[in-house]
Design an enzyme around this catalytic site. Sequence first.
Site, mmCIF file in Angstrom:
data_model
loop_
_atom_site.group_PDB
_atom_site.id
_atom_site.type_symbol
_atom_site.label_atom_id
_atom_site.label_comp_id
_atom_site.label_asym_id
_atom_site.label_seq_id
_atom_site.Cartn_x
_atom_site.Cartn_y
_atom_site.Cartn_z
ATOM 1 N N CYS A 159 1.843 6.123 12.224
ATOM 2 C CA CYS A 159 1.927 4.886 12.943
ATOM 3 C C CYS A 159 1.540 4.994 14.383
ATOM 4 C CB CYS A 159 2.936 4.001 12.856
ATOM 5 S SG CYS A 159 3.196 3.723 11.145
ATOM 6 N N HIS A 202 0.838 -1.311 -0.121
ATOM 7 C CA HIS A 202 -0.105 -0.052 0.194
ATOM 8 C C HIS A 202 0.969 1.589 -0.178
ATOM 9 C CE1 HIS A 202 0.185 1.425 4.281
ATOM 10 N NE2 HIS A 202 0.643 0.214 4.616
#
Length: 358
Positions: A304, A186
């Site tokens: 993240c 991705h």
Amino acid sequence: MIYLDYQATTPLAPEARDAMLRWLDGPGGTGFGNPHSAHRMGRQARAAIELARDQVAALFPPNGRVIFTGGATEALNLAIRGSGRGGTVSYSAIEHSAVGDTAQDAGKSHVLNVANPGQCNTRQDLPDDTRLVCVMQVNNEIGTIQPTIEWHRKAKGAGALFLCDAVQAYGRIEVTGADMIAISAHKFHGPKGIGALWVRDGVDLHEVQTGGGQEFGLRSGTLSPALIAGMGAAAAEAKERMEQDREYVENLWRRARELFGNWTLNGSEEARWHGNLNIRRDGLDVARLMSDVRDVMFSAGSACASGSGRPSHVLKAIGLSDRQAKSSIRLGFGRYTTLEEIEAAAGRINAAAEAQGL
């Protein structure tokens, strides 16, 4: 909305979507077979996976094999945990937590310093018992390109293996040599939920997740033909248009640097992927900025770790104070970003920053 968060994820390429559709067939279709089954539908699904394996391998060095995983995090865990026990894992201070946290959990670890421009140079010693060296090729937060070729040589000279996180490099620039390389689909316009670990011939790994051992006895679990076909198509498209994409991003970078000329750049200007613009204005309230510019998708750091409230470990590693790190934003752009979007986003972000009196 304007999307400027390419380091977090990239838009799915139309070619990848098209490649996936056949393998998402429902009742009455022929594309939903288990690729590990011996019957015709299974063999067809397996053929699609092997085609994609070749497409993904085409952007890696020769003399290695591609092991499909659920993403780069799984690939990095397989590399770190599966490459041996005992000894020290040395990793750069700006590695993704999938490397740093795993290295710490796996046993003895050692952090390699990073200089102010955002590069981990080889003028530092490795522990005598180092078994694995981990240095990413392009940093996910500030985009700096690391001297991975030199680190590979240094690791080899120390009798250690070299692992490269190439998540932000693969499909954008040439992936350099290593013993193991991790990627995630991705990040180069493929689907989420699929990645790979490239392993150089002659490097032995042991299984870290027990089960059916479908991927070379190293990674258990039924493979997804749809996700892998999408990854393969995205890799083939990236290979075909790599130079075109690079030139396009360079044009966007030049304009973005003009538009954000009164911001301070974090990390090297030259030794970086120019689709990553990590900048700061001292005293900026980033949370307020993001609230005021809700129609522009950008990051206050690494996606993240968003919401943790902690300053970026990457920005801290290159010498920024907590205050400076928390006054930084990251803009990521690429193949499907338009110049008009860059200009519109800059106007809104600059206006919101100036409204804070900056």
